[in-house]
Design an enzyme around this catalytic site. Structure first.
Site, PDB file in Angstrom:
ATOM      1  N   LYS A  73       5.265  -4.782  31.878  1.00  0.00           N
ATOM      2  CA  LYS A  73       4.858  -5.125  33.385  1.00  0.00           C
ATOM      3  C   LYS A  73       3.416  -5.447  33.097  1.00  0.00           C
ATOM      4  CE  LYS A  73       8.358  -1.909  35.001  1.00  0.00           C
ATOM      5  NZ  LYS A  73       8.779  -0.615  35.172  1.00  0.00           N
ATOM      6  N   GLN A 117       6.570   5.680  36.228  1.00  0.00           N
ATOM      7  CA  GLN A 117       7.839   5.169  35.452  1.00  0.00           C
ATOM      8  C   GLN A 117       8.912   6.338  35.369  1.00  0.00           C
ATOM      9  OE1 GLN A 117       8.225   2.077  34.325  1.00  0.00           O
ATOM     10  NE2 GLN A 117      10.253   2.287  33.094  1.00  0.00           N
ATOM     11  N   ASP A 140       7.565  -0.323  43.838  1.00  0.00           N
ATOM     12  CA  ASP A 140       9.217  -0.408  43.667  1.00  0.00           C
ATOM     13  C   ASP A 140       9.868  -0.689  44.833  1.00  0.00           C
ATOM     14  OD1 ASP A 140       9.489   0.107  40.561  1.00  0.00           O
ATOM     15  OD2 ASP A 140       8.918   2.321  41.090  1.00  0.00           O
TER      16      ASP A 140
HETATM   17  N1  GUN Z   1      12.671   2.821  35.173  1.00  0.00           N
HETATM   18  C1  GUN Z   1      13.015   1.920  34.868  1.00  0.00           C
HETATM   19  N2  GUN Z   1      12.856   0.928  35.530  1.00  0.00           N
HETATM   20  C2  GUN Z   1      11.986   0.955  36.507  1.00  0.00           C
HETATM   21  C3  GUN Z   1      11.341   0.576  37.640  1.00  0.00           C
HETATM   22  O1  GUN Z   1      11.649  -0.659  37.993  1.00  0.00           O
HETATM   23  N3  GUN Z   1      10.595   1.373  38.271  1.00  0.00           N
HETATM   24  C4  GUN Z   1      10.296   2.607  37.917  1.00  0.00           C
HETATM   25  N4  GUN Z   1       9.374   3.364  38.634  1.00  0.00           N
HETATM   26  N5  GUN Z   1      10.837   3.355  36.908  1.00  0.00           N
HETATM   27  C5  GUN Z   1      11.723   2.645  35.977  1.00  0.00           C
END
Ligand code: GUN
Length: 307
Positions: A73, A117, A140
């Site tokens: 990211k 995450q 998200d």
């Molecule tokens: N864990 C795996 N993918 C994601 C995501 O896109 N967002 C979040 N918050 N946790 C994740």
């Protein structure tokens, strides 16, 4: 480009966009690269107006997969000019300390949008953490307020994978409006919000939507009627060619792992029947990442509008 289900089978062939089996490839990697390039232009404009978009990440513990996802990211952010703000907390962090970090990100004006995450270590309450995020900074799109906005058809950050799938279909000319979309899976991050999104009266959506799951008897009976099928169950090879209406658009959104190999919910023979199909790698995944960036840029745009 192939005609869709109901018409004759596709003639995508092995040329540009082909799979070698007749179906046109739903090329998420290529589309996501174009979206990132457009976002870079949007970011440059925002910077010229004194607003540098900032995306925050909160990572708890040292799970290698989570650390890798967060690092990707940040790489995406760097490519388009978004500043990354990262907090890495030890796996032993208390609920209070995590809450304090979330509050700090909520109040930090340079963090336009952020995520905690997941998964979190077992002693921490994921739902409480998600609820504590300021809904307007929820990159998200999974905060209950934003899921409520989706139910209402009101503007707000959309969950990234559903938004990416709708973009992917639209960009490849897949007809969704008025067609039957079958969503396999009812999870919070993909199936459930995607079904809501596809049913909204908006471009690229406006579908008749059926939601099914792996507990449904004779799954193929439902899938076979789909002009658009999205498999988000996380069961390798769940959708086979014999379940697919000739010419349908079939999206593999669920993944599972065999050791280090990423497996798709779509069996290989889906491409022999479908008009459009996602590749095992480079379909939905890159679109999810691109939509995360888009949500961050939109949040920065809102900051500019407030100033
Ligand atoms: N864990 C795996 N993918 C994601 C995501 O896109 N967002 C979040 N918050 N946790 C994740």
């Amino acid at each position: 480009m192939p005609s869709q289900a109901g018409g004759s089978r596709g003639s995508g062939g092995t040329g540009s966009g082909g799979t070698g089996s007749g179906a046109v490839l739903l090329d998420g990697a290529g589309l996501a690269a174009r979206i990132r390039s457009e976002l870079a232009t949007d970011v440059a404009y925002l910077v010229s107006r004194g607003v540098t978009p900032g995306l925050g990440t909160i990572l708890v513990g040292d799970d290698p997969a989570s650390a890798r996802y967060v690092a990707m990211k940040h790489e995406d952010c760097a490519e388009v000019g978004i500043v990354s703000v990262h907090a890495h907390l030890p796996a032993s962090v208390s609920a209070g300390e995590l809450d304090e970090t979330i509050r700090r990100f909520n109040e930090d004006p340079t963090v336009d949008a952020y995520l905690v995450q997941l998964p979190l270590p077992a002693h921490l309450d994921e739902e409480a953490a998600l609820l504590a995020v300021d809904p307007d900074k929820d990159v998200d799109g999974l905060h209950p307020v934003n899921l409520g906005r989706l139910v209402m058809g009101a503007p707000g950050p959309l969950p990234c994978t559903p938004a990416g799938i709708v973009e992917l279909l639209a960009a490849h000319g897949v007809a969704v409006d008025g067609r039957h979309a079958v969503v396999i899976g009812r999870g919070l991050t993909i199936g459930r919000p995607l079904a809501l999104l596809l049913a909204l009266r908006r471009p690229g959506c406006n579908a008749a939507v059926t939601v099914v799951h792996t507990g449904v008897r004779d799954l193929g009976r439902y899938v076979r009627d789909g002009d658009v099928v999205v498999a988000a169950a996380g069961v390798a090879g769940l959708v086979t060619g014999s379940m697919v209406k000739p010419g349908a658009a079939v999206v593999g959104a669920g993944v599972s792992w065999a050791g280090r190999k990423l497996l798709s919910d779509l069996a290989d023979d889906v491409a022999d029947v479908a008009g459009f199909v996602t590749p095992r790698i480079g379909g939905v995944g890159p679109m999810t990442r691109a939509m995360l960036l888009r949500n961050a840029v939109e949040a920065a745009r809102r900051r500019l509008a407030r100033t």
